[in-house]
Motif scaffolding. Structure first.
Motif, mmCIF file in Angstrom:
data_model
loop_
_atom_site.group_PDB
_atom_site.id
_atom_site.type_symbol
_atom_site.label_atom_id
_atom_site.label_comp_id
_atom_site.label_asym_id
_atom_site.label_seq_id
_atom_site.Cartn_x
_atom_site.Cartn_y
_atom_site.Cartn_z
ATOM 1 N N GLY A 3 0.840 -1.195 0.000
ATOM 2 C CA GLY A 3 0.000 0.000 0.000
ATOM 3 C C GLY A 3 0.869 1.236 0.000
ATOM 4 O O GLY A 3 1.432 1.611 1.038
ATOM 5 N N ALA A 5 1.416 5.018 0.127
ATOM 6 C CA ALA A 5 0.759 6.270 0.515
ATOM 7 C C ALA A 5 1.211 7.365 -0.444
ATOM 8 O O ALA A 5 2.357 7.823 -0.370
ATOM 9 N N SER A 9 0.212 10.654 1.718
ATOM 10 C CA SER A 9 -1.179 10.706 2.189
ATOM 11 C C SER A 9 -1.315 11.683 3.357
ATOM 12 O O SER A 9 -1.701 11.309 4.467
ATOM 13 N N ALA A 30 0.920 2.216 6.630
ATOM 14 C CA ALA A 30 1.260 2.076 5.206
ATOM 15 C C ALA A 30 2.538 1.264 5.067
ATOM 16 O O ALA A 30 3.499 1.463 5.802
ATOM 17 N N GLN A 206 -8.633 5.397 -5.029
ATOM 18 C CA GLN A 206 -9.058 6.265 -3.933
ATOM 19 C C GLN A 206 -10.218 5.715 -3.102
ATOM 20 O O GLN A 206 -10.268 5.937 -1.901
ATOM 21 N N THR A 208 -12.688 2.845 -1.307
ATOM 22 C CA THR A 208 -12.543 1.511 -0.722
ATOM 23 C C THR A 208 -12.977 0.443 -1.706
ATOM 24 O O THR A 208 -12.340 -0.620 -1.808
ATOM 25 N N LEU A 211 -10.136 -0.061 -4.202
ATOM 26 C CA LEU A 211 -9.017 -0.773 -3.578
ATOM 27 C C LEU A 211 -9.348 -2.257 -3.406
ATOM 28 O O LEU A 211 -8.521 -3.137 -3.681
ATOM 29 N N TYR A 223 -1.680 2.547 -5.126
ATOM 30 C CA TYR A 223 -1.324 3.891 -4.670
ATOM 31 C C TYR A 223 -2.615 4.631 -4.318
ATOM 32 O O TYR A 223 -3.567 4.634 -5.099
ATOM 33 N N SER A 224 -2.627 5.278 -3.142
ATOM 34 C CA SER A 224 -3.834 5.993 -2.728
ATOM 35 C C SER A 224 -3.487 7.201 -1.869
ATOM 36 O O SER A 224 -2.480 7.206 -1.155
ATOM 37 N N LEU A 230 -6.547 2.791 2.473
ATOM 38 C CA LEU A 230 -5.419 2.033 1.927
ATOM 39 C C LEU A 230 -4.971 0.944 2.893
ATOM 40 O O LEU A 230 -4.807 -0.223 2.516
ATOM 41 N N THR A 234 -5.132 -3.074 2.212
ATOM 42 C CA THR A 234 -3.842 -3.757 2.028
ATOM 43 C C THR A 234 -3.454 -4.532 3.277
ATOM 44 O O THR A 234 -2.789 -5.569 3.180
#
Length: 239
Positions: A3, A5, A9, A30, A206, A208, A211, A223-224, A230, A234
């Motif tokens: 995951g 960030a 993030s 992350a 972005q 849920t 993801l 990538y989020s 995230l 993950t």
């Protein structure tokens, strides 16, 4: 599933690509960080997205200034490693004037090696197009290379199997597509790439639901900007 960030993030009020944002992302769970890197005028790698900072009318460009003339909140790559260590995956997009990316890659690899030796190099993912990645590969055998591309380029390149063979020839570790390009009809591409020994990433994930869908397709990294979402997804893939 890694995951990343995106730009750390950052929380509301935090600068993106800043050390506080990166610390927050790691503390929040992350497993990877993402940033962009520019070379200052003296060749020092600096983490920033646009390469330009300051208020309107007083904008400054990172490539025009030496590192000692940059604001203190703008981290160099060396400071990043010194304060955060190397126990996470780190994805970098190389930025700068045309023709400068290979120099940036060389500087990044040097700093990573000095900071954490083989561990830092193995956890470093350099992103770019195939032409640029071919120039990065001779710099270090341990550094991972990520081809950020589009379905259109893959189709133009003769389809996934042919494109995958080209990725292998260059020494690319992973292929990265925008999250919305990963649709159910294309989920089978993941298996094709995995059979070729190539990891599969999705960026700009972005929501849920997005993801979770990408995790279900078997992607190896996402990538989020949304840290909690995230980590929720993950982290579940690691459990």
């Amino acid at each position: 599933m890694i995951g990343f960030a995106h730009r750390g993030s950052p929380a509301p009020g935090q600068r993106e690509n800043s050390l506080p944002a990166f610390r927050r992302a790691l503390a929040g769970g992350a497993s990877g960080l993402e940033s962009d890197v520019w070379l200052a005028a003296d060749g020092v790698p600096v983490l920033h997205h646009d390469g330009v900072f300051g208020p309107p009318g007083r904008r400054r460009r990172i490539p025009d200034l030496t590192a000692d003339r940059l604001p203190g909140w703008l981290p160099t790559l060396a400071e990043f490693y010194a304060q955060l260590g190397t126990s996470f995956e780190f994805s970098l997009d190389l930025k700068g004037p045309p023709g400068s990316w290979a120099d940036a890659a060389a500087a990044v690899v040097t700093v990573a090696r000095e900071a954490g030796g083989g561990e830092a190099a193995r956890r470093l993912w350099l992103c770019g197009g195939l032409t640029d990645l071919a120039k990065y590969r001779p710099l270090d055998d341990d550094v991972r290379l990520v081809n950020s591309t589009s379905i259109r380029d893959i189709v133009t390149g003769g389809g996934m199997t042919a494109y995958g063979d080209e990725l292998r020839a260059v020494g690319v570790t992973a292929l990265n597509l925008r999250a919305r390009e990963w649709t159910p009809p294309r989920a089978g591409i993941v298996g094709v790439l995995h059979d070729l020994g190539i990891a599969v990433f999705g960026w700009d994930a972005q929501r849920t639901t997005t993801l979770t869908r990408l995790a279900g397709y078997g992607l190896d990294a996402v990538y989020s900007d949304h840290l909690r979402r995230l980590v929720r997804v993950t982290g579940a893939t690691r459990a």
